[in-house]
Design an enzyme around this catalytic site. Structure first.
Site, PDB file in Angstrom:
ATOM      1  CG  ASN A   7      -1.599   1.298   0.802  1.00 28.84           C
ATOM      2  OD1 ASN A   7      -2.441   2.198   0.436  1.00 28.84           O
ATOM      3  ND2 ASN A   7      -2.242   1.493   2.683  1.00 28.84           N
ATOM      4  CE  LYS A   9      -0.507   3.456   5.227  1.00 31.49           C
ATOM      5  NZ  LYS A   9      -0.391   3.256   5.660  1.00 31.49           N
ATOM      6  CD  GLU A 161      -3.999  -2.141   7.038  1.00 24.80           C
ATOM      7  OE1 GLU A 161      -2.612  -2.221   6.375  1.00 24.80           O
ATOM      8  OE2 GLU A 161      -3.905  -0.976   7.111  1.00 24.80           O
ATOM      9  CB  SER A 206       4.923  -1.740  12.370  1.00 23.11           C
ATOM     10  OG  SER A 206       4.864   0.094  12.598  1.00 23.11           O
TER      11      SER A 206
HETATM   12  P1  13P Z   1       3.272   0.809   7.622  1.00 21.46           P
HETATM   13  O1  13P Z   1       3.572  -1.055   7.210  1.00 21.46           O
HETATM   14  O2  13P Z   1       3.945   1.889   7.464  1.00 21.46           O
HETATM   15  O3  13P Z   1       2.667   0.528   9.634  1.00 21.46           O
HETATM   16  O4  13P Z   1       1.340   0.880   6.973  1.00 21.46           O
HETATM   17  C1  13P Z   1       0.489   0.031   7.558  1.00 21.46           C
HETATM   18  C2  13P Z   1      -0.890   0.345   6.258  1.00 21.46           C
HETATM   19  O5  13P Z   1      -1.683   1.022   6.568  1.00 21.46           O
HETATM   20  C3  13P Z   1      -0.528  -0.567   5.442  1.00 21.46           C
HETATM   21  O6  13P Z   1      -2.187  -0.305   5.215  1.00 21.46           O
END
Ligand code: 13P
Length: 247
Positions: A7, A9, A161, A206
């Site tokens: 992801n 983002k 999550e 994480s």
């Molecule tokens: P991180 O791996 O940066 O903690 O993000 C997790 C996440 O939100 C994946 O959708």
């Protein structure tokens, strides 16, 4: 079936995508039993499709609108995602819930919209820190999963999550992950019947190459939904390899 999804983002430009794909694809070979996906921001969907086409990497949207079309400035429809080659769409990510006000009622409409356009929903659930500290984790997960009760049959992947583990470097402990994933499995079977047994449940929050093997060993953990570590092709490749070895 194991599954690993990047992801991204709101990160990366076209040049970053090209650099990622070049490094990643030098080391990546598709492996039966392990699905790999990348969820880039909307403007990178078409170049991501071009970069990964035929290489065993699925492309996913990070969000999609519940209506088929119309006057919804700034939104993207499920059909448009499918049209660009997406196989799935992330729904209900905690950042969508927290920053964009997405509710379970809204997600109950997005889920069938995704499916009716040929997209597999990747539905995210997870508790906030104050909810965990108040002992309400399973109650929160249960209420977020309730939309599956009316969702009917269809393709589905879940992601657990915990909000406090996202981007914090503080991943959930194995016991916490095991408890949540077991609960999600029970709820999936309650809502979907025997089909709920085979829905993959990913862990996100994480995830790193250093902690992924331990997470994959937990019952009901089918793989990962990865943010930060997925921006680096070498780290994402290491995660993919862990999933392929542990299949
Ligand atoms: P991180 O791996 O940066 O903690 O993000 C997790 C996440 O939100 C994946 O959708």
């Amino acid at each position: 079936m194991r599954m690993l999804v990047a992801n991204w983002k709101m990160n990366h430009l076209r040049a970053d995508l090209e650099a990622f794909a070049s490094t990643f694809l030098q080391g990546y070979g598709a492996h039966p039993g392990v699905r790999v996906g990348v969820a880039p921001p909307f403007p990178l969907l078409a170049p991501a499709w071009a970069a990964f086409e035929g290489r065993g990497v699925e492309i996913l949207g990070q969000n999609g609108h519940q209506e088929a079309k119309g006057a919804f400035t700034g939104e993207v429809s499920m059909a448009q995602l499918r049209d660009l080659g997406c196989a799935g769409v992330i729904l209900g990510h905690s950042e969508r819930r927290q920053f964009f006000g997405e509710t379970d009622a809204l997600l109950a409409r997005k889920l069938p919209a995704a499916r009716s356009n040929g997209l597999e929903p990747l539905l995210c659930v997870g508790e906030r820190l104050e909810e965990r500290e108040a002992g309400r984790t399973l109650e929160v997960l249960g209420s977020q999963l309730a939309i599956l009760g009316d969702s009917g049959p269809g393709p589905l992947t879940l992601a657990y999550e915990p909000v406090w583990a996202i981007g914090t470097g503080r991943r959930a402990e194995p016991g916490q992950v095991a408890e949540a994933h077991h609960f999600i499995r029970v709820e999936l079977v309650r809502h979907l019947g025997p089909a709920g047994e085979s829905v993959p449940i990913l862990y996100g929050g994480s995830v790193t190459p250093e902690n992924f093997d331990e997470l994959l060993a937990i019952p009901n953990v089918a793989g990962g939904l990865v943010g930060g570590a997925s921006l680096d092709p070498t780290k994402f490749l290491a995660l993919v390899r862990s999933a392929q070895v542990n299949v």
